[in-house]
Design a protein around this motif. Structure first.
Motif, PDB file in Angstrom:
ATOM      1  N   UNK A 244       0.823  -1.209   0.000  1.00  0.00           N
ATOM      2  CA  UNK A 244       0.000   0.000   0.000  1.00  0.00           C
ATOM      3  C   UNK A 244       0.860   1.263   0.000  1.00  0.00           C
ATOM      4  N   UNK A 245       2.001   1.210   0.635  1.00  0.00           N
ATOM      5  CA  UNK A 245       2.902   2.371   0.626  1.00  0.00           C
ATOM      6  C   UNK A 245       3.500   2.603  -0.759  1.00  0.00           C
ATOM      7  N   UNK A 246       3.712   1.525  -1.503  1.00  0.00           N
ATOM      8  CA  UNK A 246       4.342   1.640  -2.820  1.00  0.00           C
ATOM      9  C   UNK A 246       3.345   2.008  -3.911  1.00  0.00           C
ATOM     10  N   UNK A 247       2.165   1.419  -3.864  1.00  0.00           N
ATOM     11  CA  UNK A 247       1.154   1.643  -4.913  1.00  0.00           C
ATOM     12  C   UNK A 247       0.310   2.848  -4.528  1.00  0.00           C
ATOM     13  N   UNK A 248       0.796   4.014  -4.855  1.00  0.00           N
ATOM     14  CA  UNK A 248       0.156   5.260  -4.424  1.00  0.00           C
ATOM     15  C   UNK A 248      -0.895   5.779  -5.404  1.00  0.00           C
ATOM     16  N   UNK A 249      -1.155   5.042  -6.489  1.00  0.00           N
ATOM     17  CA  UNK A 249      -2.135   5.499  -7.481  1.00  0.00           C
ATOM     18  C   UNK A 249      -3.444   4.716  -7.436  1.00  0.00           C
ATOM     19  N   UNK A 250      -3.605   3.858  -6.459  1.00  0.00           N
ATOM     20  CA  UNK A 250      -4.812   3.035  -6.397  1.00  0.00           C
ATOM     21  C   UNK A 250      -6.037   3.927  -6.188  1.00  0.00           C
ATOM     22  N   UNK A 251      -7.062   3.711  -7.022  1.00  0.00           N
ATOM     23  CA  UNK A 251      -8.324   4.433  -6.894  1.00  0.00           C
ATOM     24  C   UNK A 251      -9.448   3.533  -6.394  1.00  0.00           C
ATOM     25  N   UNK A 252      -9.428   2.269  -6.799  1.00  0.00           N
ATOM     26  CA  UNK A 252     -10.443   1.319  -6.353  1.00  0.00           C
ATOM     27  C   UNK A 252      -9.746   0.098  -5.756  1.00  0.00           C
ATOM     28  N   UNK A 253     -10.166  -0.277  -4.543  1.00  0.00           N
ATOM     29  CA  UNK A 253      -9.554  -1.422  -3.884  1.00  0.00           C
ATOM     30  C   UNK A 253     -10.636  -2.223  -3.174  1.00  0.00           C
ATOM     31  N   UNK A 254     -10.618  -3.528  -3.414  1.00  0.00           N
ATOM     32  CA  UNK A 254     -11.571  -4.440  -2.797  1.00  0.00           C
ATOM     33  C   UNK A 254     -10.787  -5.455  -1.975  1.00  0.00           C
ATOM     34  N   UNK A 255     -10.870  -5.338  -0.647  1.00  0.00           N
ATOM     35  CA  UNK A 255     -10.203  -6.271   0.262  1.00  0.00           C
ATOM     36  C   UNK A 255     -11.244  -6.876   1.202  1.00  0.00           C
ATOM     37  N   UNK A 256     -12.419  -7.140   0.677  1.00  0.00           N
ATOM     38  CA  UNK A 256     -13.504  -7.689   1.492  1.00  0.00           C
ATOM     39  C   UNK A 256     -13.365  -9.193   1.653  1.00  0.00           C
ATOM     40  N   UNK A 257     -13.834  -9.686   2.799  1.00  0.00           N
ATOM     41  CA  UNK A 257     -13.945 -11.113   3.067  1.00  0.00           C
ATOM     42  C   UNK A 257     -12.627 -11.870   2.918  1.00  0.00           C
ATOM     43  N   UNK A 258     -11.522 -11.208   3.179  1.00  0.00           N
ATOM     44  CA  UNK A 258     -10.224 -11.885   3.170  1.00  0.00           C
ATOM     45  C   UNK A 258      -9.981 -12.554   4.523  1.00  0.00           C
ATOM     46  N   UNK A 259      -8.968 -13.407   4.548  1.00  0.00           N
ATOM     47  CA  UNK A 259      -8.585 -14.061   5.795  1.00  0.00           C
ATOM     48  C   UNK A 259      -7.707 -13.092   6.583  1.00  0.00           C
ATOM     49  N   UNK A 260      -8.345 -12.054   7.144  1.00  0.00           N
ATOM     50  CA  UNK A 260      -7.638 -10.975   7.808  1.00  0.00           C
ATOM     51  C   UNK A 260      -7.796 -11.055   9.320  1.00  0.00           C
ATOM     52  N   UNK A 261      -6.739 -10.648   9.991  1.00  0.00           N
ATOM     53  CA  UNK A 261      -6.809 -10.407  11.422  1.00  0.00           C
ATOM     54  C   UNK A 261      -6.968  -8.908  11.644  1.00  0.00           C
ATOM     55  N   UNK A 262      -7.049  -8.512  12.903  1.00  0.00           N
ATOM     56  CA  UNK A 262      -7.154  -7.075  13.166  1.00  0.00           C
ATOM     57  C   UNK A 262      -5.889  -6.338  12.746  1.00  0.00           C
ATOM     58  N   UNK A 263      -4.744  -7.044  12.680  1.00  0.00           N
ATOM     59  CA  UNK A 263      -3.505  -6.409  12.221  1.00  0.00           C
ATOM     60  C   UNK A 263      -3.573  -6.092  10.729  1.00  0.00           C
ATOM     61  N   UNK A 264      -4.195  -6.951   9.950  1.00  0.00           N
ATOM     62  CA  UNK A 264      -4.376  -6.666   8.520  1.00  0.00           C
ATOM     63  C   UNK A 264      -5.237  -5.417   8.338  1.00  0.00           C
ATOM     64  N   UNK A 265      -6.329  -5.350   9.078  1.00  0.00           N
ATOM     65  CA  UNK A 265      -7.225  -4.200   8.957  1.00  0.00           C
ATOM     66  C   UNK A 265      -6.512  -2.920   9.380  1.00  0.00           C
ATOM     67  N   UNK A 266      -5.717  -2.996  10.439  1.00  0.00           N
ATOM     68  CA  UNK A 266      -4.970  -1.823  10.881  1.00  0.00           C
ATOM     69  C   UNK A 266      -3.927  -1.407   9.842  1.00  0.00           C
TER      70      UNK A 266
END
Length: 442
Positions: A244-266
């Motif tokens: 996320x720090x490298x890809x600074x041109x993202x306009x649309x991002x879908x990270x729903x329903x991934x195998x995430x912990x609270x650290x991923x969300x943070x």
């Protein structure tokens, strides 16, 4: 006399000498009855007069090269007959053949590549493989590597079983728009493909098992605009933050329903690029906190499409106040999915929503605490264009609701379209709104 003409002159002299040798023998036989003339001192005029007439040498009247030399190239008449019959395919330049091949379908182009070596090279020219749609091809092995190596810029092959692409060289790929959603592919193969990509702009890896190596490869594609990682797993919060720090041109991002912990969300909340305007981070009931929502809104002032479905442990009315208090700029196409799939939302949130004057699209699907009769209150939302109420009312009552809300379209989008290559409601074969020229037809 130039040096270049000497071989031709020597060849002509040899031919003339060979024609005269048989006549010298005949002259000796006639000399016995000719009055005893000495053949060595006989003038050339007498030799030509007494010699028997020899055959006339056939020459071609056309061409300056035959005016002095008495021979003709044997293949020249054949070439004239071929040129008179019509043009030969081999005589056409590559540019003209490429123009013809660009009109062929995928199947015909592959058949053409088997004609000869030249046509094989032309059939796999980069200019012919800009966009390829392989939907319907159940198994992709070497074909995928060949298509990508041929210079494809757009490739669509979701729901495909991918084996070993077997790239023949280590050079980087030119692909910019790639859809591998829900493919059956080993993580090592996916690592090999994405490690060769540096120019990705739109990418969908929905439903795939990834790795930190894949996320690091994505970090090198700094031109990414749309990224769909819905339902993905297998990577750490640290690699996600780096990407996320490298890809600074993202306009649309879908990270729903991934195998995430609270650290991923943070990691998302703390590093999401400010360029993001459409974000789907739904599906995290216990991991997304109010502080994360505040961080996302603060970092993304241009956020116009936000999907936070299934965030079960927050009061939705506080979210709306938080969004407004943090200066969320709402545009004409503002879409709100805050309330879908919530059992905590009631009709008390309607006055808060009504404060959003730019609200155009609202989803309250499966918010079972909203009574169906209260949906008529949306007539007060004068600027609202679409309303999603899936699961709230029966199909038999839907015409009644449509009649009560004539200025609003009801249940137009059952699924989120954020960063997805093709909307589920569309039946065409588009790739983020772009069509592919070469289409696989089975």
């Amino acid at each position: 006399m130039s040096k270049d003409s000497r071989p031709l002159q020597e060849l002509s002299e040899n031919l003339e000498g060979s024609l005269c040798r048989p006549q010298r023998g005949k002259w000796k036989r006639r000399s016995s009855c000719s009055g005893g003339l000495d053949t060595e001192n006989t003038p050339n005029e007498l030799i030509q007069q007494w010699s028997p007439p020899h055959k006339k040498i056939l020459t071609s009247a056309k061409g300056k090269e035959n005016e002095e030399n008495a021979f003709v190239l044997a293949r020249r008449p054949r070439k004239r007959r071929e040129s008179a019959a019509g043009l030969c395919w081999d005589s056409l330049p590559d540019e003209l053949l490429l123009g013809i091949l660009s009109r062929l379908s995928l199947q015909d182009l592959l058949r053409t590549s088997r004609v000869c070596k030249r046509w094989h090279c032309l059939a796999f020219d980069e200019s012919l493989w800009h966009s390829v749609d392989l939907v319907g091809k159940a198994q992709l092995d070497a074909e995928l590597g060949q298509v990508l190596s041929s210079g494809a810029l757009r490739l669509r092959c979701p729901h495909t079983c991918i084996g070993q692409p077997s790239f023949k060289s280590a050079r980087k790929l030119r692909v910019q728009h790639l859809d591998l959603s829900n493919c059956t592919v080993e993580t090592s193969v996916l690592e090999d493909i994405l490690s060769r990509c540096r120019h990705l702009q739109n990418l969908s890896l929905e439903g795939l098992v990834l790795s930190d190596s894949i996320i690091h490869s994505l970090a090198e594609n700094t031109e990414i605009v749309r990224l769909n990682l819905c339902g993905c797993s297998g990577f750490s919060p640290e690699s996600l933050a780096e990407m996320l720090k490298s890809c600074t041109r993202i306009e649309e991002m879908n990270v729903s329903w991934c195998d995430f912990s609270n650290l991923h969300v943070q990691a998302i909340a703390a590093n999401i690029p400010s360029s993001v305007s459409h974000l789907n981070i739904s599906g995290y009931r216990q991991n997304l906190t109010m502080e994360d929502v505040k961080a996302v809104v603060k970092r993304c002032p241009n956020l116009t499409n936000l999907d936070l479905r299934q965030v079960h442990n927050l009061e939705r009315r506080l979210w709306i106040k938080c969004l407004i208090a943090n200066g969320l700029r709402l545009t004409f196409d503002y879409v709100l999915y805050l309330y879908s799939d919530s059992v905590l939302v009631t009709t008390d949130s309607f006055p808060v929503l009504q404060q959003l004057s730019s609200l155009r699209h609202l989803a309250v699907s499966r918010c079972y605490q909203i009574h169906p009769a209260s949906l008529i209150d949306f007539e007060k939302f004068l600027n609202l264009q679409t309303l999603e109420v899936f699961g709230l009312i029966q199909d038999s009552y839907l015409p009644i609701l449509c009649k009560g809300l004539p200025h609003i379209q009801i249940n137009t989008q059952p699924f989120s379209t954020v960063a997805r290559p093709t909307s589920a409601s569309r039946k065409d074969r588009t790739l983020w709104g772009m069509h592919c020229r070469l289409v696989y037809k089975h």
